[in-house]
Scaffold this motif. Structure first.
Motif, PDB file in Angstrom:
ATOM      1  N   ALA A   1       2.417   9.309  21.795  1.00  0.00           N
ATOM      2  CA  ALA A   1       3.851   9.473  21.538  1.00  0.00           C
ATOM      3  C   ALA A   1       4.677   8.798  22.631  1.00  0.00           C
ATOM      4  N   ARG A   2       4.227   8.901  23.870  1.00  0.00           N
ATOM      5  CA  ARG A   2       4.954   8.258  24.965  1.00  0.00           C
ATOM      6  C   ARG A   2       4.881   6.735  24.862  1.00  0.00           C
ATOM      7  N   LEU A   3       3.762   6.213  24.385  1.00  0.00           N
ATOM      8  CA  LEU A   3       3.672   4.776  24.135  1.00  0.00           C
ATOM      9  C   LEU A   3       4.671   4.362  23.061  1.00  0.00           C
ATOM     10  N   ASP A   4       4.790   5.165  22.007  1.00  0.00           N
ATOM     11  CA  ASP A   4       5.784   4.883  20.962  1.00  0.00           C
ATOM     12  C   ASP A   4       7.190   4.848  21.550  1.00  0.00           C
ATOM     13  N   LEU A   5       7.515   5.846  22.341  1.00  0.00           N
ATOM     14  CA  LEU A   5       8.862   5.948  22.915  1.00  0.00           C
ATOM     15  C   LEU A   5       9.136   4.836  23.928  1.00  0.00           C
ATOM     16  N   ALA A   6       8.079   4.350  24.568  1.00  0.00           N
ATOM     17  CA  ALA A   6       8.246   3.309  25.588  1.00  0.00           C
ATOM     18  C   ALA A   6       8.245   1.903  25.008  1.00  0.00           C
ATOM     19  N   GLY A   7       8.021   1.778  23.691  1.00  0.00           N
ATOM     20  CA  GLY A   7       8.136   0.463  23.073  1.00  0.00           C
ATOM     21  C   GLY A   7       6.854  -0.156  22.567  1.00  0.00           C
ATOM     22  N   TRP A   8       5.773   0.609  22.498  1.00  0.00           N
ATOM     23  CA  TRP A   8       4.509   0.116  21.957  1.00  0.00           C
ATOM     24  C   TRP A   8       4.111   0.878  20.688  1.00  0.00           C
ATOM     25  N   PRO A   9       4.978   0.913  19.658  1.00  0.00           N
ATOM     26  CA  PRO A   9       4.644   1.689  18.467  1.00  0.00           C
ATOM     27  C   PRO A   9       3.569   1.052  17.593  1.00  0.00           C
TER      28      PRO A   9
END
Length: 204
Positions: free
Chosen positions: A188-196
């Motif tokens: 989820a943090r990867l999604d929020l940081a721009g790696w969805p």
């Protein structure tokens, strides 16, 4: 079935036991653009509690305490999205988690239908209506149809978890599933940081 609508926060004193079914409703499916509007909860007892959030502040200490409690398992379908939304708007990390979509993909390898409607039909023997899936969840007043839809997404998750857990055990994949669930806050943090959409484990 009883639906309890709470505006702003959960009231004190509600006991969801050691596992709570959780779902969220948002203005859309973009983590960048669309705000969190509702959080639905159930203890698996046939009742649903729907928290209509105050989007001006997201001040909901009772709800946040429940979601952040590491002694309570959170059961979700496609937890990746809900975990990211709760991280972004409520500032809480949902753990431990059981994701029924991940579990379905690990053991229902005989099908490519892993949506909640299909999983609920096979594992829990219930038919879910998705008529209100595209709906204005930011409205000040929610319709009865919206409340019924929001509730239906959490009412059967305990039964679905139990059925999928038995299948995971049968196929020797329980440990693998747990490792996937434990990784979800990081995903989820990867999604929020721009790696969805990027597979950071891929060679290319």
């Amino acid at each position: 079935m009883t639906i309890h609508l709470h505006r702003g926060d959960l009231p004190t004193g509600i006991d969801f036991g050691d596992a709570v079914a959780v779902d969220t409703e948002t203005l859309g499916l973009s983590l960048v653009r669309d705000e969190l509007c509702l959080v639905q909860l159930s203890a698996g007892d046939g009742d649903a509690h729907i928290v209509q959030l105050d989007r001006s502040s997201y001040h909901c200490p009772n709800l946040k305490a429940l979601l952040a409690d590491n002694a309570i398992q959170k059961i979700l379908h496609f937890a990746r999205f809900d975990v990211a939304m709760c991280e972004k708007y409520l500032g809480v990390t949902l753990a431990p988690v059981f994701c029924t979509k991940i579990a379905s993909k690990l053991v229902r390898t005989y099908t490519d239908r892993h949506g909640l409607k299909d999983v609920a039909r096979e594992i829990a023997g219930v038919e879910l209506s998705k008529q209100q899936q595209s709906s204005d969840w930011g409205a000040a007043e929610l319709s009865e149809a919206q409340l019924q839809y929001a509730a239906s997404d959490v009412l059967h998750l305990h039964a679905i978890r139990d059925g999928l857990s038995a299948m995971l055990g049968r196929e020797g994949r329980s440990e693998l599933a747990r490792a996937c669930f434990d990784f979800l806050p990081h995903r989820a943090r990867l999604d929020l940081a721009g790696w969805p959409d990027t597979d950071i484990f891929a060679h290319s």
